[in-house]
Design an enzyme around this catalytic site. Structure first.
Site, mmCIF file in Angstrom:
data_model
loop_
_atom_site.group_PDB
_atom_site.id
_atom_site.type_symbol
_atom_site.label_atom_id
_atom_site.label_comp_id
_atom_site.label_asym_id
_atom_site.label_seq_id
_atom_site.Cartn_x
_atom_site.Cartn_y
_atom_site.Cartn_z
ATOM 1 N N ASP A 7 -2.725 -4.025 -0.723
ATOM 2 C CA ASP A 7 -1.554 -3.669 -1.546
ATOM 3 C C ASP A 7 -1.988 -3.660 -3.009
ATOM 4 O O ASP A 7 -3.042 -4.194 -3.365
ATOM 5 C CB ASP A 7 -0.420 -4.688 -1.352
ATOM 6 C CG ASP A 7 0.811 -4.349 -2.196
ATOM 7 O OD1 ASP A 7 1.222 -3.164 -2.206
ATOM 8 O OD2 ASP A 7 1.350 -5.238 -2.882
ATOM 9 N N SER A 8 -1.149 -3.064 -3.847
ATOM 10 C CA SER A 8 -1.429 -3.061 -5.282
ATOM 11 C C SER A 8 -1.345 -4.476 -5.862
ATOM 12 O O SER A 8 -1.911 -4.739 -6.919
ATOM 13 C CB SER A 8 -0.423 -2.158 -5.993
ATOM 14 O OG SER A 8 0.888 -2.580 -5.675
ATOM 15 N N TYR A 39 1.219 0.247 -9.169
ATOM 16 C CA TYR A 39 0.738 1.594 -8.860
ATOM 17 C C TYR A 39 1.880 2.621 -8.943
ATOM 18 O O TYR A 39 1.633 3.805 -9.121
ATOM 19 C CB TYR A 39 0.195 1.654 -7.427
ATOM 20 C CG TYR A 39 -1.193 1.091 -7.199
ATOM 21 C CD1 TYR A 39 -1.851 0.294 -8.129
ATOM 22 C CD2 TYR A 39 -1.850 1.368 -5.995
ATOM 23 C CE1 TYR A 39 -3.121 -0.220 -7.865
ATOM 24 C CE2 TYR A 39 -3.119 0.864 -5.726
ATOM 25 C CZ TYR A 39 -3.743 0.074 -6.665
ATOM 26 O OH TYR A 39 -5.000 -0.427 -6.399
ATOM 27 N N GLY A 40 3.086 2.109 -8.775
ATOM 28 C CA GLY A 40 4.250 2.994 -8.609
ATOM 29 C C GLY A 40 4.581 3.857 -9.803
ATOM 30 O O GLY A 40 5.385 4.785 -9.706
ATOM 31 N N CYS A 70 1.278 -0.947 1.289
ATOM 32 C CA CYS A 70 1.834 -0.460 0.033
ATOM 33 C C CYS A 70 2.365 0.938 0.313
ATOM 34 O O CYS A 70 1.615 1.807 0.773
ATOM 35 C CB CYS A 70 0.739 -0.417 -1.031
ATOM 36 S SG CYS A 70 1.285 0.283 -2.595
ATOM 37 N N ASN A 71 3.645 1.115 0.070
ATOM 38 C CA ASN A 71 4.245 2.431 0.334
ATOM 39 C C ASN A 71 3.695 3.497 -0.604
ATOM 40 O O ASN A 71 3.485 4.633 -0.203
ATOM 41 C CB ASN A 71 5.763 2.346 0.164
ATOM 42 C CG ASN A 71 6.421 1.613 1.313
ATOM 43 O OD1 ASN A 71 6.856 2.225 2.273
ATOM 44 N ND2 ASN A 71 6.473 0.296 1.227
ATOM 45 N N GLU A 150 7.817 -9.854 -8.840
ATOM 46 C CA GLU A 150 6.586 -10.481 -9.343
ATOM 47 C C GLU A 150 6.925 -11.707 -10.200
ATOM 48 O O GLU A 150 6.165 -12.657 -10.265
ATOM 49 C CB GLU A 150 5.743 -9.482 -10.149
ATOM 50 C CG GLU A 150 5.254 -8.268 -9.346
ATOM 51 C CD GLU A 150 3.815 -8.376 -8.829
ATOM 52 O OE1 GLU A 150 3.049 -9.173 -9.379
ATOM 53 O OE2 GLU A 150 3.491 -7.658 -7.859
ATOM 54 N N CYS A 180 9.166 -0.149 -0.333
ATOM 55 C CA CYS A 180 8.219 -0.810 -1.229
ATOM 56 C C CYS A 180 8.074 -2.212 -0.669
ATOM 57 O O CYS A 180 9.080 -2.863 -0.345
ATOM 58 C CB CYS A 180 8.773 -0.858 -2.655
ATOM 59 S SG CYS A 180 7.767 -1.885 -3.760
ATOM 60 N N THR A 181 6.843 -2.657 -0.527
ATOM 61 C CA THR A 181 6.639 -3.933 0.172
ATOM 62 C C THR A 181 7.067 -5.150 -0.660
ATOM 63 O O THR A 181 7.077 -6.267 -0.158
ATOM 64 C CB THR A 181 5.174 -4.066 0.629
ATOM 65 O OG1 THR A 181 4.313 -3.777 -0.473
ATOM 66 C CG2 THR A 181 4.881 -3.109 1.759
ATOM 67 N N HIS A 182 7.438 -4.921 -1.920
ATOM 68 C CA HIS A 182 8.012 -6.021 -2.700
ATOM 69 C C HIS A 182 9.479 -6.273 -2.301
ATOM 70 O O HIS A 182 9.990 -7.374 -2.507
ATOM 71 C CB HIS A 182 7.999 -5.690 -4.193
ATOM 72 C CG HIS A 182 6.666 -5.833 -4.855
ATOM 73 N ND1 HIS A 182 5.604 -5.019 -4.578
ATOM 74 C CD2 HIS A 182 6.236 -6.706 -5.808
ATOM 75 C CE1 HIS A 182 4.572 -5.385 -5.320
ATOM 76 N NE2 HIS A 182 4.921 -6.409 -6.079
HETATM 77 N N1 DGL Z 1 4.148 -2.765 -3.222
HETATM 78 C C1 DGL Z 1 4.048 -1.407 -3.683
HETATM 79 C C2 DGL Z 1 4.702 -0.430 -2.709
HETATM 80 O O1 DGL Z 1 4.964 -0.754 -1.587
HETATM 81 C C3 DGL Z 1 4.690 -1.157 -5.008
HETATM 82 C C4 DGL Z 1 4.287 -1.931 -6.174
HETATM 83 C C5 DGL Z 1 3.605 -1.104 -7.240
HETATM 84 O O2 DGL Z 1 4.265 -0.348 -7.962
HETATM 85 O O3 DGL Z 1 2.386 -1.231 -7.310
HETATM 86 O O4 DGL Z 1 4.952 0.699 -3.037
#
Ligand code: DGL
Length: 247
Positions: A7-8, A39-40, A70-71, A150, A180-182
């Site tokens: 994941d990011s 990353y988003g 990570c989506n 976060e 999004c996995t968050h």
């Molecule tokens: N956890 C990432 C996802 O599932 C998003 C977090 C990010 O923006 O890096 O997309």
């Protein structure tokens, strides 16, 4: 099986939590690119470059499988990761679509896709859900949830105001894809906002459903070996892992 999870940042730990609950793997190597999260908000080429670097990192471990938890990466870089990896790579978007399709019998169901700006712009969920026959889709980039998670904000006034900011004009959906996995960390707040009749699709649960369909798991691993790596401040990631995963 020896698994790599990427994941990011820390969000992919919600996927690890589901994997641990189902006791599927003997060894899990987690890599969070904490130096470069989020990353988003990045563009496609950057996301692909970072994803290929993650595959390079995993080459040190002779893995049997990589899960892209990570989506954003799953939406943009899955093919490129597969090309540069010696082991299979699966992403959370395809699993999320599968889980949605299993959960909703009515193709007219109103589905709300939540994700980062990059995931929403990619239209990865819409493209796959359309192929499954779903027609009533809306997507919302809710990137502010990422830094909030976060920061450890999972409930309270700030989160409630942000939910209202994003959702106030939306109809109550039949299903929400937590793309999004968050976001599973704030799933209680999202569930309370829309009410108990809305189904939430969680990347971790979706990937377990997908894995159990694709592979045969004969052994259960109650105490898998876990290793956590991060591109910056790995101690902080390990501390969050300890807390979220009850290690
Ligand atoms: N956890 C990432 C996802 O599932 C998003 C977090 C990010 O923006 O890096 O997309």
């Amino acid at each position: 099986m020896k698994l790599g999870v990427f994941d990011s940042g820390i969000g992919g730990l919600t996927v690890v939590k589901s994997l641990l609950e189902h006791e599927l793997f003997e060894e899990i190597i987690y890599f969070g690119d904490t130096a470069r999260v989020p990353y988003g908000i990045k563009d496609k080429n950057t996301i692909i470059r970072y994803a290929i670097e993650a595959v390079e990192f995993f080459k040190n471990f002779e893995l049997d499988l990589i899960i892209v938890a990570c989506n954003t990466v799953s939406a943009y870089a899955l093919e490129e990761m597969r090309e540069s990896s010696a082991c299979p790579v699966i992403g959370v978007v395809e699993s999320g679509v599968l889980a949605t399709s299993n959960a909703l019998k009515d193709k007219n169901s109103n589905i709300l896709i939540l994700g980062t700006k990059a995931t929403v712009n990619s239209k990865a969920y819409e493209t796959s859900l359309h192929k499954q026959g779903f027609v009533n889709l809306q997507a919302k980039a809710t990137g502010l949830f990422v830094p909030m998670v976060e920061e450890g904000i999972y409930e309270g006034e700030i989160l409630d105001a942000t939910l209202k900011h994003y959702f106030k004009d939306l109809e109550t959906p039949h299903a929400v894809i937590l793309g999004c996995t968050h976001f599973p960390l704030i799933s209680n707040a999202i569930q309370n906002y829309f009410g108990k009749d809305t189904i939430l699709i969680h990347s971790g649960e979706a990937i377990v459903e997908h894995l159990e369909k694709e592979f045969t798991f004969e052994t259960k691993y109650k105490n898998p070996k876990l290793k956590f790596f991060a591109s910056e401040n790995p101690e902080a990631l390990r501390a969050v892992a300890k807390m979220w995963l009850n290690l």
